[in-house]
Design a protein around this motif. Structure first.
Motif, mmCIF file in Angstrom:
data_model
loop_
_atom_site.group_PDB
_atom_site.id
_atom_site.type_symbol
_atom_site.label_atom_id
_atom_site.label_comp_id
_atom_site.label_asym_id
_atom_site.label_seq_id
_atom_site.Cartn_x
_atom_site.Cartn_y
_atom_site.Cartn_z
ATOM 1 N N SER A 25 171.233 -19.455 94.759
ATOM 2 C CA SER A 25 170.052 -18.590 94.841
ATOM 3 C C SER A 25 170.426 -17.112 94.941
ATOM 4 C CB SER A 25 169.220 -18.961 96.065
ATOM 5 O OG SER A 25 169.947 -18.649 97.252
ATOM 6 N N GLY A 26 171.722 -16.851 95.222
ATOM 7 C CA GLY A 26 172.171 -15.485 95.400
ATOM 8 C C GLY A 26 172.315 -15.101 96.862
ATOM 9 N N HIS A 27 171.682 -15.885 97.748
ATOM 10 C CA HIS A 27 171.803 -15.634 99.193
ATOM 11 C C HIS A 27 173.237 -15.919 99.632
ATOM 12 C CE1 HIS A 27 170.849 -15.647 103.473
ATOM 13 N NE2 HIS A 27 171.531 -16.775 103.556
ATOM 14 N N GLY A 28 173.765 -15.076 100.484
ATOM 15 C CA GLY A 28 175.117 -15.278 100.975
ATOM 16 C C GLY A 28 175.342 -14.538 102.268
ATOM 17 N N GLY A 29 176.547 -14.660 102.771
ATOM 18 C CA GLY A 29 176.895 -13.988 104.015
ATOM 19 C C GLY A 29 178.282 -14.365 104.470
ATOM 20 N N ILE A 30 178.604 -13.952 105.669
ATOM 21 C CA ILE A 30 179.896 -14.263 106.268
ATOM 22 C C ILE A 30 179.625 -14.966 107.593
ATOM 23 C CG2 ILE A 30 182.026 -13.290 107.213
ATOM 24 C CD1 ILE A 30 181.695 -10.982 105.222
#
Length: 144
Positions: free
Chosen positions: A64-69
């Motif tokens: 979906s393009g959502h991301g993070g660390i």
């Protein structure tokens, strides 16, 4: 899109445990977990958000393009139990929970009342499988 609250900070892990853990047993277990996880992973403990102690990190990105660390593994000495973030929740890793000891499960979170109620060797195997899974799937920061 909402901002992710679980970010690494410079807050003191020791201060957090001393102020947040609500019993002496939970404080002792928390300091012991820090020692075990740091020795096993080689990553120092860091505060993630207001209440998670994490070790290492990985960067995820969904289709979906959502991301993070997020931390590779971690825990939090919550009021009702210590929440262990060491498990993938993947069906192929369920066998690793056998022999872990006395715990309850969330989706991918393991809840323990006391550290003495789990098998530390099995705990390390669960962590190893989770870290290997994350290394295969995402970008992992292996620097301590």
């Amino acid at each position: 899109m909402a901002e992710i609250k679980t970010k690494v900070s410079e807050a003191s892990v020791e201060d957090f445990i001393n102020s947040f853990a609500d019993t002496e047993q939970k404080k002792q277990d928390s300091f012991e977990l820090v020692k075990i996880i740091q020795e096993h992973t080689g990553h120092p403990p860091k505060m993630w958000g207001p209440s998670i102690i994490g070790f290492g990190s990985y960067e995820y990105k969904y289709d979906s393009g959502h991301g993070g660390i997020m931390p590779l593994v971690g825990f939090s000495p919550r009021r009702s139990a210590i929440s262990l973030y060491i498990y993938t929740g993947d069906k192929e890793h369920e066998h690793l929970l056998e022999g872990l000891g006395k715990f309850k499960m969330g989706k991918a979170c393991i809840y323990v009342k006391k550290l003495s109620e789990i098998n530390i060797d099995q705990f390390k195997k669960v962590m190893d499988a989770s870290i290997a899974y994350l290394r295969e799937k995402y970008v992992v920061d292996d620097l301590p």
